[in-house]
Design a protein around this motif. Structure first.
Motif, PDB file in Angstrom:
ATOM      1  N   MET A   1      35.048  27.861  39.127  1.00  0.00           N
ATOM      2  CA  MET A   1      35.979  27.021  38.406  1.00  0.00           C
ATOM      3  C   MET A   1      37.407  27.528  38.673  1.00  0.00           C
ATOM      4  N   GLN A   2      38.321  26.596  38.906  1.00  0.00           N
ATOM      5  CA  GLN A   2      39.709  26.941  39.212  1.00  0.00           C
ATOM      6  C   GLN A   2      40.424  27.451  37.959  1.00  0.00           C
ATOM      7  N   LYS A   3      41.227  28.479  38.157  1.00  0.00           N
ATOM      8  CA  LYS A   3      41.999  29.042  37.053  1.00  0.00           C
ATOM      9  C   LYS A   3      43.202  28.155  36.768  1.00  0.00           C
ATOM     10  N   THR A   4      43.652  28.190  35.534  1.00  0.00           N
ATOM     11  CA  THR A   4      44.864  27.455  35.186  1.00  0.00           C
ATOM     12  C   THR A   4      46.070  28.217  35.703  1.00  0.00           C
ATOM     13  N   THR A   5      47.179  27.525  35.805  1.00  0.00           N
ATOM     14  CA  THR A   5      48.425  28.173  36.220  1.00  0.00           C
ATOM     15  C   THR A   5      48.805  29.261  35.231  1.00  0.00           C
ATOM     16  N   ASP A   6      48.584  29.013  33.950  1.00  0.00           N
ATOM     17  CA  ASP A   6      48.888  30.028  32.932  1.00  0.00           C
ATOM     18  C   ASP A   6      48.031  31.280  33.125  1.00  0.00           C
ATOM     19  N   GLN A   7      46.753  31.091  33.479  1.00  0.00           N
ATOM     20  CA  GLN A   7      45.891  32.247  33.734  1.00  0.00           C
ATOM     21  C   GLN A   7      46.404  33.056  34.925  1.00  0.00           C
ATOM     22  N   LEU A   8      46.791  32.352  35.994  1.00  0.00           N
ATOM     23  CA  LEU A   8      47.331  33.043  37.162  1.00  0.00           C
ATOM     24  C   LEU A   8      48.628  33.777  36.812  1.00  0.00           C
ATOM     25  N   MET A   9      49.477  33.125  36.047  1.00  0.00           N
ATOM     26  CA  MET A   9      50.740  33.740  35.646  1.00  0.00           C
ATOM     27  C   MET A   9      50.478  35.021  34.860  1.00  0.00           C
ATOM     28  N   ASN A  10      49.540  34.966  33.955  1.00  0.00           N
ATOM     29  CA  ASN A  10      49.192  36.140  33.152  1.00  0.00           C
ATOM     30  C   ASN A  10      48.680  37.275  34.044  1.00  0.00           C
ATOM     31  N   GLU A  11      47.818  36.930  35.011  1.00  0.00           N
ATOM     32  CA  GLU A  11      47.288  37.949  35.917  1.00  0.00           C
ATOM     33  C   GLU A  11      48.390  38.572  36.774  1.00  0.00           C
ATOM     34  N   ILE A  12      49.316  37.737  37.267  1.00  0.00           N
ATOM     35  CA  ILE A  12      50.416  38.258  38.081  1.00  0.00           C
ATOM     36  C   ILE A  12      51.248  39.241  37.264  1.00  0.00           C
ATOM     37  N   GLN A  13      51.580  38.840  36.046  1.00  0.00           N
ATOM     38  CA  GLN A  13      52.435  39.678  35.207  1.00  0.00           C
ATOM     39  C   GLN A  13      51.771  40.992  34.825  1.00  0.00           C
ATOM     40  N   ASN A  14      50.440  41.001  34.768  1.00  0.00           N
ATOM     41  CA  ASN A  14      49.722  42.210  34.371  1.00  0.00           C
ATOM     42  C   ASN A  14      49.150  42.981  35.557  1.00  0.00           C
ATOM     43  N   SER A  15      49.437  42.503  36.755  1.00  0.00           N
ATOM     44  CA  SER A  15      48.917  43.148  37.960  1.00  0.00           C
ATOM     45  C   SER A  15      49.837  44.285  38.391  1.00  0.00           C
ATOM     46  N   HIS A  16      49.204  45.325  38.940  1.00  0.00           N
ATOM     47  CA  HIS A  16      49.968  46.463  39.442  1.00  0.00           C
ATOM     48  C   HIS A  16      50.018  46.472  40.972  1.00  0.00           C
ATOM     49  N   GLU A  17      49.172  45.643  41.607  1.00  0.00           N
ATOM     50  CA  GLU A  17      49.124  45.563  43.060  1.00  0.00           C
ATOM     51  C   GLU A  17      49.016  44.093  43.483  1.00  0.00           C
ATOM     52  N   ILE A  18      50.017  43.613  44.206  1.00  0.00           N
ATOM     53  CA  ILE A  18      50.008  42.213  44.627  1.00  0.00           C
ATOM     54  C   ILE A  18      48.841  41.933  45.569  1.00  0.00           C
ATOM     55  N   GLU A  19      48.490  42.909  46.433  1.00  0.00           N
ATOM     56  CA  GLU A  19      47.379  42.708  47.362  1.00  0.00           C
ATOM     57  C   GLU A  19      46.065  42.499  46.608  1.00  0.00           C
ATOM     58  N   LYS A  20      45.867  43.266  45.551  1.00  0.00           N
ATOM     59  CA  LYS A  20      44.654  43.129  44.728  1.00  0.00           C
ATOM     60  C   LYS A  20      44.647  41.767  44.029  1.00  0.00           C
ATOM     61  N   PHE A  21      45.809  41.344  43.558  1.00  0.00           N
ATOM     62  CA  PHE A  21      45.911  40.020  42.933  1.00  0.00           C
ATOM     63  C   PHE A  21      45.524  38.936  43.932  1.00  0.00           C
ATOM     64  N   PHE A  22      46.057  39.008  45.147  1.00  0.00           N
ATOM     65  CA  PHE A  22      45.720  38.023  46.179  1.00  0.00           C
ATOM     66  C   PHE A  22      44.225  38.048  46.494  1.00  0.00           C
ATOM     67  N   GLU A  23      43.678  39.234  46.608  1.00  0.00           N
ATOM     68  CA  GLU A  23      42.255  39.382  46.913  1.00  0.00           C
ATOM     69  C   GLU A  23      41.394  38.737  45.822  1.00  0.00           C
ATOM     70  N   ASN A  24      41.749  38.955  44.579  1.00  0.00           N
ATOM     71  CA  ASN A  24      40.971  38.425  43.451  1.00  0.00           C
ATOM     72  C   ASN A  24      41.156  36.922  43.246  1.00  0.00           C
ATOM     73  N   ASN A  25      42.203  36.363  43.838  1.00  0.00           N
ATOM     74  CA  ASN A  25      42.514  34.956  43.596  1.00  0.00           C
ATOM     75  C   ASN A  25      42.682  34.167  44.890  1.00  0.00           C
ATOM     76  N   ASN A  26      41.969  34.564  45.907  1.00  0.00           N
ATOM     77  CA  ASN A  26      42.117  33.990  47.238  1.00  0.00           C
ATOM     78  C   ASN A  26      42.046  32.459  47.260  1.00  0.00           C
ATOM     79  N   GLY A  27      41.146  31.867  46.508  1.00  0.00           N
ATOM     80  CA  GLY A  27      40.966  30.412  46.546  1.00  0.00           C
ATOM     81  C   GLY A  27      41.824  29.634  45.565  1.00  0.00           C
ATOM     82  N   GLU A  28      42.747  30.300  44.923  1.00  0.00           N
ATOM     83  CA  GLU A  28      43.536  29.674  43.860  1.00  0.00           C
ATOM     84  C   GLU A  28      44.880  29.102  44.312  1.00  0.00           C
ATOM     85  N   PHE A  29      45.240  29.305  45.560  1.00  0.00           N
ATOM     86  CA  PHE A  29      46.572  28.926  46.005  1.00  0.00           C
ATOM     87  C   PHE A  29      46.568  27.604  46.751  1.00  0.00           C
ATOM     88  N   THR A  30      47.682  26.876  46.647  1.00  0.00           N
ATOM     89  CA  THR A  30      47.844  25.612  47.354  1.00  0.00           C
ATOM     90  C   THR A  30      48.392  25.913  48.740  1.00  0.00           C
TER      91      THR A  30
END
Length: 146
Positions: A1-30
């Protein structure tokens, strides 16, 4: 199931590594080109390109170049295509965001005119008249009414 933009925003703000964020959310980007998304909308709404371009008020060749991906539209030209596709406000805002532009903003007088025109199913030509009547630049279209 696709994450909401708010969920992604929350994850970005709480992430310490952008690469890990990208890895965990690979299918979420347009990442599809805008022209692919426009083609999807045309098919979904069963719209003909010729009618969309005519209703958009854009120069015919320029309109087709946007739809084919040969030209990248400005925000106003994309809004003109939204009028041509007869999108509602939510669909217009979604398309604007997909293309990397700001959605229509009710606190901006010019955008408010466009929101009113879209909400009331006015044509691009009527929207331009409303912009002119309220001393705003007419940059949505560059040709006369068909």
């Amino acid at each position: 199931m696709q994450k909401t933009t708010d969920q992604l925003m929350n994850e970005i703000q709480n992430s310490h590594e952008i690469e890990k964020f990208f890895e965990n959310n690979n299918g979420e980007f347009t990442e599809k080109p805008l022209c692919d998304h426009l083609e999807h909308l045309l098919k979904e709404k069963k719209l003909q390109k010729s009618k969309v371009v005519a209703r958009s008020g854009l120069n015919r060749i320029y309109g087709y170049q946007i739809l084919s991906g040969k030209r990248v539209p400005s925000r106003d030209k994309l809004i003109a295509l939204c009028f041509g596709m007869m999108l509602d406000i939510d669909e217009t805002d979604d398309l604007l965001k997909y293309a990397g532009y700001n959605p229509l903003y009710a606190r901006n007088k010019r955008d408010s005119i466009l929101i009113f025109a879209i909400s009331n199913k006015k044509s691009i030509f009527t929207a331009n008249e409303m912009l002119f009547d309220n001393d705003f630049e007419l940059s949505l279209i560059h040709i006369s009414e068909p």
